[in-house]
Design an enzyme around this catalytic site. Structure first.
Site, mmCIF file in Angstrom:
data_model
loop_
_atom_site.group_PDB
_atom_site.id
_atom_site.type_symbol
_atom_site.label_atom_id
_atom_site.label_comp_id
_atom_site.label_asym_id
_atom_site.label_seq_id
_atom_site.Cartn_x
_atom_site.Cartn_y
_atom_site.Cartn_z
ATOM 1 N N CYS A 356 38.575 36.875 37.618
ATOM 2 C CA CYS A 356 38.099 37.895 36.794
ATOM 3 C C CYS A 356 37.660 37.892 35.248
ATOM 4 O O CYS A 356 36.943 38.426 34.636
ATOM 5 C CB CYS A 356 39.062 39.220 36.762
ATOM 6 S SG CYS A 356 39.471 39.861 38.227
HETATM 7 O O1 KQY Z 1 37.748 42.218 37.500
HETATM 8 C C1 KQY Z 1 38.664 42.950 37.167
HETATM 9 N N1 KQY Z 1 39.492 42.931 37.816
HETATM 10 C C2 KQY Z 1 38.766 43.808 35.686
HETATM 11 C C3 KQY Z 1 39.699 44.781 35.869
HETATM 12 C C4 KQY Z 1 39.577 45.570 34.497
HETATM 13 C C5 KQY Z 1 40.563 46.302 34.089
HETATM 14 C C6 KQY Z 1 40.438 46.613 32.561
HETATM 15 N N2 KQY Z 1 41.815 47.568 32.172
#
Ligand code: KQY
Length: 364
Positions: A356
Site C-alpha cells: 500500500c
Molecule cells: O491501501 C491502504 N491499505 C490504505 C489505507 C489507508 C488508511 C488511512 N488511514
C-alpha cells in the site's frame, strides 16, 4: 515535458505490466500525519526507512515528502534514496499515485485515477484529499512522462494485473457507493479495459478491511506470474475472514484468465488478527473528519500485502507463528527472487502495509 493525453492506453497500444515485470524504480510518500500515525509519525518513519532500505537493495527508490518534513526525510533515509518534494495528505503511494503503462516500443506513460481518500464524503478516511489527488500528475512531471486522466475514482491497491489482459479486483471496493455511484458494473469494466488495456475482469467478493479501503484486493490476492495467483486463507472457521477468503478462493479456482487459462492458485495463510493496543491508540491524535483509532480495533494485517521488486520480494511480518511458513510459501512461489522481511506492525497500524505504501514504475 509531460502532456495530458486525450485518449486511452488501449487506443494507443499501452498496457499496464504485471508487478513481476522489470521495474525502473519504486515510488513512496513519507508519513507524518499525526491523526493516522502514532507519536507524530516517528515510529512509522522508521518503518519507511526499513522498507526503502530493503527495496534499494534491488532497485532505485524515490520518496515524495511534504515541505516541512523534507530535511528530516533526507537525513533519515539512506543516501541511495532520492527524496523529492511532493505535497501530500498522507503516505499511501499505491493508492493516490499513478499506474504506469508501457507499449511494445518501451515508451512509458501513466494513468492518473481520481482519488477521494477511499470513499469521499460517503465513507472516506479523511478530508481533504486535494494534495493526494495531484500526486500522480506531479510524478508525471518529475519523470517527464505523458499522462492519461481516467474518469474513475480508484486506488492502485484495489486491483492487480497480470500484464496479459487480466485484472483482479473486488466487488466490495470497486462497486462501493463512495467511489463511482453513477457508474454501473459494466461501465466500470469498460473503463478498466480502456485504461489498463485488459480483456478480462476477475471479480472477487470482499477484502479484509471493510471500514478502511472497502476491501482492497492487495490484502487478499495477487498475481505471481501470468496464470498463477496467490490467495490469502485462514484455517480458523471462527475467524470472521474465513468465509470471505474461501469465497475468493472458489472464484479464483472456477475462473479462467484473458488467455483462457485456468488459474493455478497458491494459498498463503493469514497472521492472527492483530489488534491495536491501548498504548498504540493513545499515540494517535484525534481529529474531526478522520476515523478514530481505538484500543482493540482490528487491523488488516496480511502477508499478501508484499511488494515484488527486481530480484526480490519485500514481505511484511508480524511476530506471528505464521511468519516463517508464509515466508517459505512466498519463497517457493518466487524461486528466482530473494525474500526480505520487514516489520509490518507499525505500517498496519496506519491501515495498510508494504504494498500500500509503494508503487512500481516499469522499466519500459
Ligand atoms: O491501501 C491502504 N491499505 C490504505 C489505507 C489507508 C488508511 C488511512 N488511514
Amino acid at each position: 515535458m509531460s502532456k495530458l493525453i486525450d485518449s486511452t492506453p488501449r487506443a494507443d497500444g499501452f498496457r499496464m505490466p504485471g508487478e513481476f515485470e522489470p521495474h525502473r524504480q519504486i515510488w513512496m510518500l513519507w508519513p507524518q500525519r499525526p491523526d493516522n500515525w502514532r507519536l507524530g509519525g516517528k515510529p512509522a518513519q522508521r518503518a519507511w526507512v526499513d522498507v526503502a532500505s530493503a527495496i534499494s537493495r534491488f532497485e532505485p527508490v524515490t520518496v515524495g515528502v511534504n515541505h516541512d518534513q523534507y530535511e528530516n526525510a533526507v537525513n533519515m533515509l539512506p543516501g541511495s534514496v532520492r527524496v523529492v518534494e511532493i505535497s501530500n495528505n498522507d503516505s499511501w503511494m499505491r493508492d493516490c499515485g499513478p499506474s504506469f503503462v508501457v507499449n511494445d516500443k518501451g515508451d512509458v506513460r501513466l494513468v492518473d485515477w481520481g482519488f477521494n481518500a477511499w470513499g469521499g464524503l460517503y465513507d472516506g478516511l479523511y478530508f481533504p484529499w486535494d494534495k493526494d489527488d495531484l500526486v500522480a500528475q506531479k510524478v508525471a512531471q518529475i519523470e517527464q512522462v505523458d499522462r492519461y486522466k481516467a474518469p474513475l475514482i480508484m486506488e492502485g491497491g484495489s486491483f492487480h494485473v497480470d500484464g496479459e489482459g487480466t485484472v483482479l479486483t473486488t466487488e466490495e471496493c470497486l462497486l462501493s457507493p463512495g467511489r463511482n455511484p453513477d457508474l454501473t458494473r459494466e461501465q466500470i469494466e469498460e473503463h478498466l479495459r480502456d485504461y489498463l488495456n485488459v480483456e478480462k475482469v476477475i471479480w472477487l467478493g470482499k477484502g479484509i478491511d471493510p471500514d478502511e479501503t472497502n476491501g482492497h484486493v492487495d490484502d487478499v490476492a495477487c498475481f505471481v506470474r501470468p496464470g498463477v495467483v496467490m490467495a490469502a486463507v485462514t484455517d480458523d472457521k471462527d475467524d470472521w475472514r474465513y468465509e470471505l477468503l474461501q469465497d475468493n478462493l472458489r472464484r479464483l479456482r472456477e475462473t479462467t484468465d484473458a488467455k483462457g487459462r485456468k488459474l493455478e492458485v497458491i494459498t498463503l495463510p493469514m497472521p492472527a488478527i492483530l489488534e491495536i493496543t491501548e498504548d498504540e491508540a493513545w499515540g494517535i491524535d484525534s481529529a474531526e473528519g478522520t476515523i478514530p483509532r481505538r484500543p482493540g480495533d482490528k487491523t488488516a494485517a496480511s502477508y499478501l500485502n508484499f511488494l515484488i521488486v527486481n530480484g526480490g520480494i519485500i514481505l511484511p511480518t508480524f511476530d506471528d507463528p505464521y511468519d516463517n511458513p508464509a515466508r517459505g510459501i512466498v519463497a517457493g512461489a518466487f524461486p528466482d527472487r530473494e525474500v526480505v522481511t520487514v516489520p509490518g506492525r507499525e505500517i498496519v497500524l496506519g491501515g495498510g502495509n508494504v504494498h500500500c505504501i509503494t508503487q512500481q514504475q516499469p522499466r519500459g
